[in-house]
Design a protein around this motif. Structure first.
Motif, PDB file in Angstrom:
ATOM      1  N   ALA A   1      -4.606   2.527   2.994  1.00 24.04           N
ATOM      2  CA  ALA A   1      -4.365   0.952   1.701  1.00 24.04           C
ATOM      3  C   ALA A   1      -4.373  -0.207   1.440  1.00 24.04           C
ATOM      4  O   ALA A   1      -3.803  -0.329   2.882  1.00 24.04           O
TER       5      ALA A   1
ATOM      6  N   TYR B   1      -8.100  11.209  -5.916  1.00 25.77           N
ATOM      7  CA  TYR B   1      -6.802  11.138  -5.794  1.00 25.77           C
ATOM      8  C   TYR B   1      -6.360  12.183  -5.085  1.00 25.77           C
ATOM      9  O   TYR B   1      -5.493  11.309  -4.001  1.00 25.77           O
TER      10      TYR B   1
ATOM     11  N   ARG C   1      -2.969  -4.394 -10.726  1.00 25.38           N
ATOM     12  CA  ARG C   1      -2.121  -3.337 -10.869  1.00 25.38           C
ATOM     13  C   ARG C   1      -3.080  -2.498 -10.069  1.00 25.38           C
ATOM     14  O   ARG C   1      -2.228  -1.203 -10.190  1.00 25.38           O
ATOM     15  N   ARG C   2      -4.276  -2.923  -9.672  1.00 25.09           N
ATOM     16  CA  ARG C   2      -4.616  -1.600  -8.803  1.00 25.09           C
ATOM     17  C   ARG C   2      -4.875  -1.916  -7.324  1.00 25.09           C
ATOM     18  O   ARG C   2      -4.641  -2.723  -5.878  1.00 25.09           O
ATOM     19  N   ARG C   3      -4.759  -0.370  -6.745  1.00 26.23           N
ATOM     20  CA  ARG C   3      -4.201  -0.764  -5.245  1.00 26.23           C
ATOM     21  C   ARG C   3      -5.962  -0.160  -4.466  1.00 26.23           C
ATOM     22  O   ARG C   3      -6.596   0.992  -4.540  1.00 26.23           O
TER      23      ARG C   3
ATOM     24  N   ASP D   1      -3.188   4.712 -13.842  1.00 28.67           N
ATOM     25  CA  ASP D   1      -3.380   3.544 -13.661  1.00 28.67           C
ATOM     26  C   ASP D   1      -5.105   3.690 -14.075  1.00 28.67           C
ATOM     27  O   ASP D   1      -5.826   3.809 -14.900  1.00 28.67           O
ATOM     28  N   LEU D   2      -5.573   4.729 -13.400  1.00 28.07           N
ATOM     29  CA  LEU D   2      -6.575   5.218 -13.316  1.00 28.07           C
ATOM     30  C   LEU D   2      -7.682   6.289 -14.253  1.00 28.07           C
ATOM     31  O   LEU D   2      -8.357   6.069 -15.381  1.00 28.07           O
TER      32      LEU D   2
ATOM     33  N   TYR E   1      -8.925   0.470  -0.936  1.00 27.35           N
ATOM     34  CA  TYR E   1      -8.364   1.222  -0.335  1.00 27.35           C
ATOM     35  C   TYR E   1      -9.978   0.744   0.935  1.00 27.35           C
ATOM     36  O   TYR E   1     -10.633   0.442   0.257  1.00 27.35           O
TER      37      TYR E   1
ATOM     38  N   GLY F   1      -9.691   3.217  -7.157  1.00 25.72           N
ATOM     39  CA  GLY F   1      -9.782   4.361  -7.614  1.00 25.72           C
ATOM     40  C   GLY F   1     -11.446   4.424  -8.866  1.00 25.72           C
ATOM     41  O   GLY F   1     -12.408   5.320  -8.182  1.00 25.72           O
ATOM     42  N   HIS F   2     -10.894   3.529  -9.601  1.00 26.26           N
ATOM     43  CA  HIS F   2     -12.318   3.426 -10.277  1.00 26.26           C
ATOM     44  C   HIS F   2     -13.480   2.735  -9.879  1.00 26.26           C
ATOM     45  O   HIS F   2     -14.813   3.723 -10.300  1.00 26.26           O
TER      46      HIS F   2
ATOM     47  N   TRP G   1       4.705  13.912  -4.278  1.00 26.79           N
ATOM     48  CA  TRP G   1       2.971  12.594  -3.619  1.00 26.79           C
ATOM     49  C   TRP G   1       2.964  11.952  -4.782  1.00 26.79           C
ATOM     50  O   TRP G   1       2.310  10.865  -4.721  1.00 26.79           O
TER      51      TRP G   1
END
Lengths: 100, 201
Positions: free
Chosen positions: A60, A46, A66-68, B30-31, A70, A25-26, B20
């Protein structure tokens, strides 16, 4: 005056960002700000990401710490190419008509 | 903005549908923890969450109609009848007190009560918004009490969508609805009589 953003469609911006490789995401927020000049909010990001995953356009990957991250799916790549092709036709027509 | 990130962000996360949140909640948290919690970020989280919630409701309703189930159009009222009844009672309370106080004071001659009610009435009458609220309160209370008793929706029968109306009886809601009707009637009667007297004078 700063260049205007090419598009404000978060879904399209996400697909373009992920076309450059898997990201979390970041990293997507930073990438989109860099190539489009658009600062997406985390909720917008998101929200769009979940819709794209639901449509099977992104998938995903296993969590990276700790980050996922994509990635773009093959169907997402085709959808992106199709949308960019449509935009390109509109842009070319527009540019011809303004004589640029 | 004064920051209390944990609490505020947790509150904003409540805007999102539970399913969701189960899937994306940790990632979004986290973001957000990597970003400064500005008003813009807070607004973005709230609007995005509410948008997803509205989308989930629409999708759920459409899915259930396609499955042949009936779907309620006023679901929150149906699901929380007591909360609606209490809201109706609270809306009605000020008007109820003034009307009952006036009745007891003027009709039964309880002058002690009049000493309390009359100044409040005079003040309320001088502020248009308060006066309007007091007059409208019985109707609002009636609507709040009655809404959970009515099931309005649609369902698919023999391939066509049909409107469905059902009614249920809940003692608390009915009692508040009846009191609202009584108070509203007394108020309307009082307003009509007062207008006639003024017209005649």
């Amino acid at each position: 005056m700063a260049d205007p953003a090419p598009t404000n469609d978060p879904g399209l911006l996400l697909l373009i960002s992920l076309a450059g490789g898997p990201k979390h995401g970041h990293a997507m927020l930073l990438d989109i700000a860099a190539f489009a000049g658009v600062r997406l909010g985390p909720g917008t990001l998101y929200g769009a990401l979940s819709r794209l995953e639901e449509e099977g356009l992104v998938a995903a990957l296993p969590t990276d710490g700790r980050r996922r991250p994509y990635r773009l799916t093959p169907s997402g790549r085709r959808a992106l190419a199709s949308r960019l092709g449509g935009l390109d036709r509109a842009v070319q027509t527009g540019l011809q008509r303004v004589g640029a | 903005m004064s920051r209390s990130p944990g609490r505020l962000v947790r509150l904003l996360m409540r805007c999102y549908p539970a399913t969701w949140r189960d899937r994306y909640g940790d990632e979004l948290l986290d973001l957000v923890s990597d970003l400064p919690l500005t008003p813009r970020v807070a607004l973005d989280l709230a609007s995005s969450g509410l948008g997803l919630r509205a989308r989930a409701l629409r999708a759920g309703a459409a899915h259930r109609v396609l499955q042949g189930d009936s779907v309620m159009a006023i679901q929150p009222a149906w699901r929380h009848p007591t909360a609606f009844a209490v809201a109706g009672a609270l809306l009605l309370l000020p008007t109820f007190c003034l009307v009952v106080g006036s009745l007891l004071g003027y009709e039964l001659g309880l002058t002690g009560l009049l000493g309390i009610v009359a100044p409040i009435q005079a003040t309320a009458a001088s502020i248009r918004a308060v006066d309007l609220f007091l007059v409208a309160a019985p109707a609002l209370a009636l609507a709040a009490a009655i809404a959970p008793l009515v099931r309005l929706g649609w369902e698919r029968r023999d391939g066509t969508l049909q409107a469905v109306l059902a009614v249920r009886a809940l003692a608390l809601n009915l009692a508040i609805a009846l009191v609202a009707v009584a108070v509203g009637s007394l108020l309307a009667w009082h307003i009509v009589v007062e207008s006639l007297l003024e017209a005649g004078a």
